[in-house]
Design a protein around this motif. Structure first.
Motif, PDB file in Angstrom:
ATOM      1  N   GLN A  17      -8.650  -2.589  -1.554  1.00 17.22           N
ATOM      2  CA  GLN A  17      -7.514  -3.398  -1.117  1.00 17.22           C
ATOM      3  C   GLN A  17      -6.274  -2.220  -1.021  1.00 17.22           C
ATOM      4  OE1 GLN A  17      -6.721  -7.312  -2.271  1.00 17.22           O
ATOM      5  NE2 GLN A  17      -8.566  -7.006  -3.853  1.00 17.22           N
ATOM      6  N   HIS A  18      -5.342  -2.598  -0.256  1.00 18.48           N
ATOM      7  CA  HIS A  18      -4.233  -1.449   0.082  1.00 18.48           C
ATOM      8  C   HIS A  18      -3.516  -1.332  -1.401  1.00 18.48           C
ATOM      9  CE1 HIS A  18      -1.165   0.662   1.826  1.00 18.48           C
ATOM     10  NE2 HIS A  18      -0.136  -0.068   1.355  1.00 18.48           N
ATOM     11  N   THR A  21      -5.213   1.487  -3.553  1.00 19.17           N
ATOM     12  CA  THR A  21      -5.191   2.852  -3.238  1.00 19.17           C
ATOM     13  C   THR A  21      -4.036   3.649  -3.573  1.00 19.17           C
ATOM     14  OG1 THR A  21      -3.737   2.679  -1.130  1.00 19.17           O
ATOM     15  CG2 THR A  21      -6.221   2.288  -1.169  1.00 19.17           C
ATOM     16  N   GLY A  24      -0.806   2.949  -1.510  1.00 16.39           N
ATOM     17  CA  GLY A  24      -0.412   1.790  -1.573  1.00 16.39           C
ATOM     18  C   GLY A  24       0.128   1.426  -2.833  1.00 16.39           C
ATOM     19  N   ASP A 159      -5.793  10.495   1.902  1.00 15.86           N
ATOM     20  CA  ASP A 159      -5.037   9.650   1.163  1.00 15.86           C
ATOM     21  C   ASP A 159      -3.537  10.423   0.781  1.00 15.86           C
ATOM     22  OD1 ASP A 159      -5.742   6.875   1.982  1.00 15.86           O
ATOM     23  OD2 ASP A 159      -7.188   7.173   0.174  1.00 15.86           O
TER      24      ASP A 159
END
Length: 240
Positions: A17-18, A21, A24, A159
């Motif tokens: 899920q965001h 991360t 996020g 990322d």
């Protein structure tokens, strides 16, 4: 190959899920920091005997510290640890890796801190390195036995570039530097950080009392924003 950089454990680490991360999580904590300084910053400054002239600096320093506080999680040890079924040792805590990145990578430091006065830069770095309250002076930068000579920092990962893009948007900066993966040498003390920390330790006790109070405000707000951003994201809510 590590598909996604995680800030915390995930049941689906290759498709997290965001908020799980790294980009996020940093985005949510920065949002919480901005809201907290807006709603409580003036009262915190007053309680510490600091005037309203510090309000803009408090927001700037706290939000930047929030954006940077977990940047050191972009390393192979942390990413293995957060995916492991049981605890595994890390050569360096992520706070130290973050400090290494921000002190040793000149292009990154110049970009992130371009508009920040040197004293405020040190306040941000101190908040970043101490946000888990597990930093114990120079002993903390001594690598733990890891059975290998180097630690890979995943600064070239997709990322990590997303992290830099979050920082760019939140701080209205120019284009981020183009970084590749980096390596921390683990064969001995990180002398470059020892020198910086020794300098900080020598001058901080005799330093400006207002700057110390300001640092306390930034550090407290960062810790609170980290807790808030982490807790509310699990409920699917943004900090308000």
């Amino acid at each position: 190959m590590i598909a996604r950089l995680l800030a915390k454990s995930s049941r689906t680490p290759d498709a997290p899920q965001h908020f799980e991360t790294l980009p996020g999580h940093l985005e949510l904590v920065a949002l919480a920091a901005r809201r907290m300084t807006r709603d409580r910053g003036q009262q915190i400054l007053a309680a510490l005997g600091l005037g309203g002239g510090y309000e803009a600096a408090l927001t700037e320093a706290t939000v930047l510290a929030a954006l940077l506080h977990d940047i050191g999680k972009a390393n192979e040890d942390f990413q293995r640890m957060v995916r492991a079924p049981r605890p595994i040792a890390q050569a360096l805590r992520h706070e130290i890796v973050g400090l290494w990145l921000l002190r040793q990578q000149a292009a990154l430091a110049e970009w992130v801190f371009s508009d920040l006065a040197p004293d405020l830069r040190d306040v941000v770095l101190r908040a970043v390195v101490s946000h888990h309250l597990k930093f114990h002076s120079i002993n903390s930068v001594q690598p733990r036995p890891a059975g290998r000579p180097r630690l890979r920092v995943l600064a070239g990962h997709y990322d990590f570039r997303a992290v830099l893009d979050v920082i760019r948007r939140e701080c209205a900066l120019g284009p981020a530097p183009d970084l590749s993966d980096l390596e921390v040498v683990l064969s001995g003390p990180l002398s470059e950080l020892n020198e910086y920390l020794s300098e900080q330790g020598a001058r901080w006790p005799e330093g400006d009392s207002e700057l110390k109070a300001f640092h306390a405000a930034v550090s407290a707000l960062l810790i609170a924003a980290d807790v808030c951003g982490s807790a509310l994201s699990r409920d699917g809510r943004a900090p308000d």
